[in-house]
Design an enzyme around this catalytic site. Structure first.
Site, mmCIF file in Angstrom:
data_model
loop_
_atom_site.group_PDB
_atom_site.id
_atom_site.type_symbol
_atom_site.label_atom_id
_atom_site.label_comp_id
_atom_site.label_asym_id
_atom_site.label_seq_id
_atom_site.Cartn_x
_atom_site.Cartn_y
_atom_site.Cartn_z
ATOM 1 N N CYS A 224 25.552 25.798 62.626
ATOM 2 C CA CYS A 224 25.402 27.052 63.387
ATOM 3 C C CYS A 224 26.223 28.204 62.805
ATOM 4 O O CYS A 224 26.033 29.350 63.207
ATOM 5 C CB CYS A 224 25.818 26.835 64.842
ATOM 6 S SG CYS A 224 27.547 26.371 64.990
ATOM 7 N N ASP B 196 29.451 28.648 63.187
ATOM 8 C CA ASP B 196 30.651 28.949 63.964
ATOM 9 C C ASP B 196 31.906 28.602 63.163
ATOM 10 O O ASP B 196 31.890 27.718 62.316
ATOM 11 C CB ASP B 196 30.637 28.186 65.286
ATOM 12 C CG ASP B 196 29.605 28.763 66.256
ATOM 13 O OD1 ASP B 196 29.056 29.828 65.964
ATOM 14 O OD2 ASP B 196 29.364 28.128 67.295
ATOM 15 N N CYS C 80 30.762 28.626 70.275
ATOM 16 C CA CYS C 80 30.222 28.387 71.607
ATOM 17 C C CYS C 80 31.317 27.880 72.548
ATOM 18 O O CYS C 80 32.450 27.623 72.137
ATOM 19 C CB CYS C 80 29.100 27.353 71.510
ATOM 20 S SG CYS C 80 29.700 25.719 71.051
ATOM 21 N N CYS D 53 29.772 20.039 68.219
ATOM 22 C CA CYS D 53 30.610 21.244 68.212
ATOM 23 C C CYS D 53 32.093 20.899 68.135
ATOM 24 O O CYS D 53 32.902 21.735 67.735
ATOM 25 C CB CYS D 53 30.340 22.083 69.454
ATOM 26 S SG CYS D 53 28.610 22.546 69.636
#
Ligand code: FES
Length: 119
Positions: A37, A39, A62, A106
């Site tokens: 993603c 991030d 996130c 994540c």
């Protein structure tokens, strides 16, 4: 994503992240990007006499990534470098009381930040 999927502890770490920012004059640091993603997590740490005395993170990501970074700093502070090196994303998830299955990835960035900082 509906926040109802998150445990109260995840929401607390997301809304009130611990130890944010950067340690002044860190002894160890890492900048890690989630390849899926994009991030980012920046981890800075100060070690004294083999013990992590301060750990801070700056996270662009996130809710799960922010909460995972916050949990990571709690796991790191006060621990020895040898123990810190062995922190896995599963430890972060456990510290948060769980993450939805599709958000566990994540938390991997937190583990990678530790590996990079203490390589
Ligand atoms: Fe990127 Fe969660 S969506 S770390």
């Amino acid at each position: 994503m509906p926040f109802e999927e998150y445990t109260p502890k995840v929401m607390d770490h997301f809304l009130n992240p611990r130890n944010t920012g950067e340690v002044p004059e860190p002894t160890h640091s890492a900048l890690v990007r989630n390849p899926v993603c994009g991030d980012l997590v920046k981890l800075t740490v100060r070690v004294k006499d083999g013990i992590v005395v301060e750990a801070r993170t700056k996270t662009f990501g996130c809710a799960a990534a922010i909460a995972s970074s916050s949990a990571l700093t709690e796991l790191l502070q006060g621990t020895s470098v040898e123990v810190a090196r062995r922190i896995k994303n599963s430890d972060v998830v456990l510290h948060l009381g769980g993450l939805p299955e599709h958000k566990v990835a994540c938390s991997v960035v937190a583990e990678q930040a530790v590996l990079e900082a203490f390589k």
